[in-house]
Design a protein around this motif. Structure first.
Motif, PDB file in Angstrom:
ATOM      1  N   LEU A   1      -7.364   7.679   6.079  1.00 18.47           N
ATOM      2  CA  LEU A   1      -8.709   7.322   6.531  1.00 18.47           C
ATOM      3  C   LEU A   1      -9.804   7.869   5.627  1.00 18.47           C
ATOM      4  O   LEU A   1     -10.921   7.357   5.627  1.00 18.47           O
ATOM      5  CB  LEU A   1      -8.927   7.816   7.961  1.00 18.47           C
ATOM      6  N   ALA A   2      -9.501   8.874   4.845  1.00 17.84           N
ATOM      7  CA  ALA A   2     -10.512   9.488   3.981  1.00 17.84           C
ATOM      8  C   ALA A   2     -10.732   8.708   2.686  1.00 17.84           C
ATOM      9  O   ALA A   2     -11.666   8.995   1.949  1.00 17.84           O
ATOM     10  CB  ALA A   2     -10.108  10.925   3.654  1.00 17.84           C
ATOM     11  N   PHE A   3      -9.874   7.735   2.403  1.00 19.71           N
ATOM     12  CA  PHE A   3      -9.951   7.028   1.124  1.00 19.71           C
ATOM     13  C   PHE A   3      -9.960   5.515   1.319  1.00 19.71           C
ATOM     14  O   PHE A   3      -9.006   4.817   0.948  1.00 19.71           O
ATOM     15  CB  PHE A   3      -8.787   7.443   0.216  1.00 19.71           C
ATOM     16  N   ASN A   4     -11.061   4.988   1.869  1.00 17.22           N
ATOM     17  CA  ASN A   4     -11.169   3.549   2.124  1.00 17.22           C
ATOM     18  C   ASN A   4     -11.003   2.711   0.869  1.00 17.22           C
ATOM     19  O   ASN A   4     -10.409   1.638   0.905  1.00 17.22           O
ATOM     20  CB  ASN A   4     -12.510   3.216   2.787  1.00 17.22           C
ATOM     21  N   GLU A   5     -11.558   3.181  -0.261  1.00 13.88           N
ATOM     22  CA  GLU A   5     -11.471   2.393  -1.491  1.00 13.88           C
ATOM     23  C   GLU A   5     -10.021   2.235  -1.950  1.00 13.88           C
ATOM     24  O   GLU A   5      -9.645   1.195  -2.487  1.00 13.88           O
ATOM     25  CB  GLU A   5     -12.341   2.993  -2.603  1.00 13.88           C
ATOM     26  N   LEU A   6      -9.189   3.239  -1.726  1.00 12.10           N
ATOM     27  CA  LEU A   6      -7.768   3.126  -2.065  1.00 12.10           C
ATOM     28  C   LEU A   6      -7.061   2.168  -1.122  1.00 12.10           C
ATOM     29  O   LEU A   6      -6.186   1.400  -1.532  1.00 12.10           O
ATOM     30  CB  LEU A   6      -7.089   4.492  -2.031  1.00 12.10           C
ATOM     31  N   VAL A   7      -7.439   2.192   0.152  1.00  8.91           N
ATOM     32  CA  VAL A   7      -6.824   1.310   1.140  1.00  8.91           C
ATOM     33  C   VAL A   7      -7.121  -0.146   0.788  1.00  8.91           C
ATOM     34  O   VAL A   7      -6.246  -1.007   0.881  1.00  8.91           O
ATOM     35  CB  VAL A   7      -7.295   1.656   2.569  1.00  8.91           C
ATOM     36  N   GLU A   8      -8.340  -0.426   0.356  1.00 10.08           N
ATOM     37  CA  GLU A   8      -8.686  -1.794  -0.044  1.00 10.08           C
ATOM     38  C   GLU A   8      -7.818  -2.260  -1.211  1.00 10.08           C
ATOM     39  O   GLU A   8      -7.388  -3.414  -1.258  1.00 10.08           O
ATOM     40  CB  GLU A   8     -10.167  -1.880  -0.389  1.00 10.08           C
ATOM     41  N   ARG A   9      -7.521  -1.379  -2.143  1.00  6.33           N
ATOM     42  CA  ARG A   9      -6.653  -1.723  -3.272  1.00  6.33           C
ATOM     43  C   ARG A   9      -5.208  -1.932  -2.804  1.00  6.33           C
ATOM     44  O   ARG A   9      -4.499  -2.801  -3.313  1.00  6.33           O
ATOM     45  CB  ARG A   9      -6.745  -0.659  -4.355  1.00  6.33           C
ATOM     46  N   GLU A  10      -4.778  -1.130  -1.840  1.00  4.75           N
ATOM     47  CA  GLU A  10      -3.444  -1.313  -1.268  1.00  4.75           C
ATOM     48  C   GLU A  10      -3.312  -2.702  -0.646  1.00  4.75           C
ATOM     49  O   GLU A  10      -2.321  -3.392  -0.858  1.00  4.75           O
ATOM     50  CB  GLU A  10      -3.173  -0.280  -0.165  1.00  4.75           C
ATOM     51  N   VAL A  11      -4.309  -3.078   0.146  1.00  3.92           N
ATOM     52  CA  VAL A  11      -4.290  -4.374   0.824  1.00  3.92           C
ATOM     53  C   VAL A  11      -4.230  -5.502  -0.201  1.00  3.92           C
ATOM     54  O   VAL A  11      -3.454  -6.452  -0.061  1.00  3.92           O
ATOM     55  CB  VAL A  11      -5.511  -4.548   1.756  1.00  3.92           C
ATOM     56  N   SER A  12      -5.039  -5.406  -1.237  1.00  2.61           N
ATOM     57  CA  SER A  12      -5.060  -6.425  -2.280  1.00  2.61           C
ATOM     58  C   SER A  12      -3.671  -6.609  -2.890  1.00  2.61           C
ATOM     59  O   SER A  12      -3.187  -7.732  -3.062  1.00  2.61           O
ATOM     60  CB  SER A  12      -6.084  -6.047  -3.349  1.00  2.61           C
ATOM     61  N   MET A  13      -3.011  -5.510  -3.217  1.00  4.26           N
ATOM     62  CA  MET A  13      -1.663  -5.572  -3.785  1.00  4.26           C
ATOM     63  C   MET A  13      -0.671  -6.131  -2.770  1.00  4.26           C
ATOM     64  O   MET A  13       0.148  -6.993  -3.092  1.00  4.26           O
ATOM     65  CB  MET A  13      -1.205  -4.186  -4.247  1.00  4.26           C
ATOM     66  N   ALA A  14      -0.740  -5.659  -1.538  1.00  9.62           N
ATOM     67  CA  ALA A  14       0.192  -6.117  -0.497  1.00  9.62           C
ATOM     68  C   ALA A  14       0.070  -7.622  -0.279  1.00  9.62           C
ATOM     69  O   ALA A  14       1.077  -8.323  -0.153  1.00  9.62           O
ATOM     70  CB  ALA A  14      -0.055  -5.361   0.804  1.00  9.62           C
ATOM     71  N   LEU A  15      -1.149  -8.135  -0.256  1.00 12.15           N
ATOM     72  CA  LEU A  15      -1.351  -9.567  -0.038  1.00 12.15           C
ATOM     73  C   LEU A  15      -0.801 -10.397  -1.195  1.00 12.15           C
ATOM     74  O   LEU A  15      -0.330 -11.518  -0.987  1.00 12.15           O
ATOM     75  CB  LEU A  15      -2.833  -9.872   0.196  1.00 12.15           C
ATOM     76  N   LYS A  16      -0.819  -9.854  -2.407  1.00 14.63           N
ATOM     77  CA  LYS A  16      -0.240 -10.557  -3.554  1.00 14.63           C
ATOM     78  C   LYS A  16       1.279 -10.651  -3.444  1.00 14.63           C
ATOM     79  O   LYS A  16       1.889 -11.607  -3.919  1.00 14.63           O
ATOM     80  CB  LYS A  16      -0.610  -9.850  -4.858  1.00 14.63           C
ATOM     81  N   LEU A  17       1.892  -9.662  -2.837  1.00 13.11           N
ATOM     82  CA  LEU A  17       3.344  -9.604  -2.719  1.00 13.11           C
ATOM     83  C   LEU A  17       3.888 -10.318  -1.481  1.00 13.11           C
ATOM     84  O   LEU A  17       5.069 -10.653  -1.418  1.00 13.11           O
ATOM     85  CB  LEU A  17       3.805  -8.145  -2.676  1.00 13.11           C
ATOM     86  N   LEU A  18       3.040 -10.548  -0.516  1.00 14.48           N
ATOM     87  CA  LEU A  18       3.438 -11.020   0.809  1.00 14.48           C
ATOM     88  C   LEU A  18       3.599 -12.533   0.872  1.00 14.48           C
ATOM     89  O   LEU A  18       2.805 -13.276   0.287  1.00 14.48           O
ATOM     90  CB  LEU A  18       2.360 -10.582   1.810  1.00 14.48           C
ATOM     91  N   ASP A  19       4.634 -12.991   1.582  1.00 10.73           N
ATOM     92  CA  ASP A  19       4.769 -14.417   1.906  1.00 10.73           C
ATOM     93  C   ASP A  19       3.560 -14.852   2.718  1.00 10.73           C
ATOM     94  O   ASP A  19       2.917 -14.025   3.376  1.00 10.73           O
ATOM     95  CB  ASP A  19       6.004 -14.648   2.788  1.00 10.73           C
ATOM     96  N   ASP A  20       3.295 -16.147   2.740  1.00  4.60           N
ATOM     97  CA  ASP A  20       2.180 -16.663   3.530  1.00  4.60           C
ATOM     98  C   ASP A  20       2.291 -16.285   5.002  1.00  4.60           C
ATOM     99  O   ASP A  20       1.298 -16.014   5.667  1.00  4.60           O
ATOM    100  CB  ASP A  20       2.077 -18.188   3.409  1.00  4.60           C
ATOM    101  N   ASP A  21       3.516 -16.268   5.515  1.00  5.53           N
ATOM    102  CA  ASP A  21       3.710 -15.940   6.927  1.00  5.53           C
ATOM    103  C   ASP A  21       4.194 -14.498   7.126  1.00  5.53           C
ATOM    104  O   ASP A  21       4.627 -14.119   8.209  1.00  5.53           O
ATOM    105  CB  ASP A  21       4.681 -16.922   7.582  1.00  5.53           C
TER     106      ASP A  21
END
Length: 141
Positions: free
Chosen positions: A12-32
């Motif tokens: 929770l202390a590092f929102n900017e890192l979490v946003e980067r995590e989400v970006s990477m995860a969405l690139k790797l994730l199937d549509d569903d």
């Protein structure tokens, strides 16, 4: 690579890192596919030493943490990719590895800050997770 289920530990202390995590995860994730976020409260290991008066404060902190993690989850994960919002207590690396196995995650996507001198000696959570996870681990800098 296309994944169905990603576990994403957050701080929770590092929102900017979490946003980067989400970006990477969405690139790797199937549509569903789905993303579970995991917050590990490592203060739980210190509760044994807390006196009763402090216990009430810890309960309040836990409730506030749950709300903050849920708010982060709702704000950063697209609705169609939301899995679960999970809070565990204990040592970060142990809890991440255990949750990945329990939820049968295809991969873990996590952030890691630039190492400080002490992390070279003690090892970081990311390094421990990479060594012990049953699945692939993607570390976002």
């Amino acid at each position: 690579m296309s994944l169905k289920h990603i576990l994403m530990p957050v701080d929770l202390a590092f929102n900017e890192l979490v946003e980067r995590e989400v970006s990477m995860a969405l690139k790797l994730l199937d549509d569903d596919g789905v993303i579970d976020i995991l917050f590990v409260d490592d203060t739980a290991s210190h509760r044994r030493m807390a006196i009763t008066a402090v216990s009430d404060r810890l309960t309040e902190k836990h409730s506030a943490t749950e709300l903050a993690v849920q708010a982060m989850f709702d704000a950063i994960i697209p609705k169609w990719n939301r899995g679960r919002c999970i809070i565990r207590h204990g040592a970060v690396s142990d809890e991440v590895v255990a949750q990945a196995k329990k939820s049968n995650a295809d991969a873990i996507v996590m952030a890691s800050a630039k190492p400080k001198f002490r992390s070279y000696l003690l090892g970081s959570n990311a390094a421990k997770i990479v060594r012990h996870a049953h699945c692939s681990v993607f570390v976002v800098r």
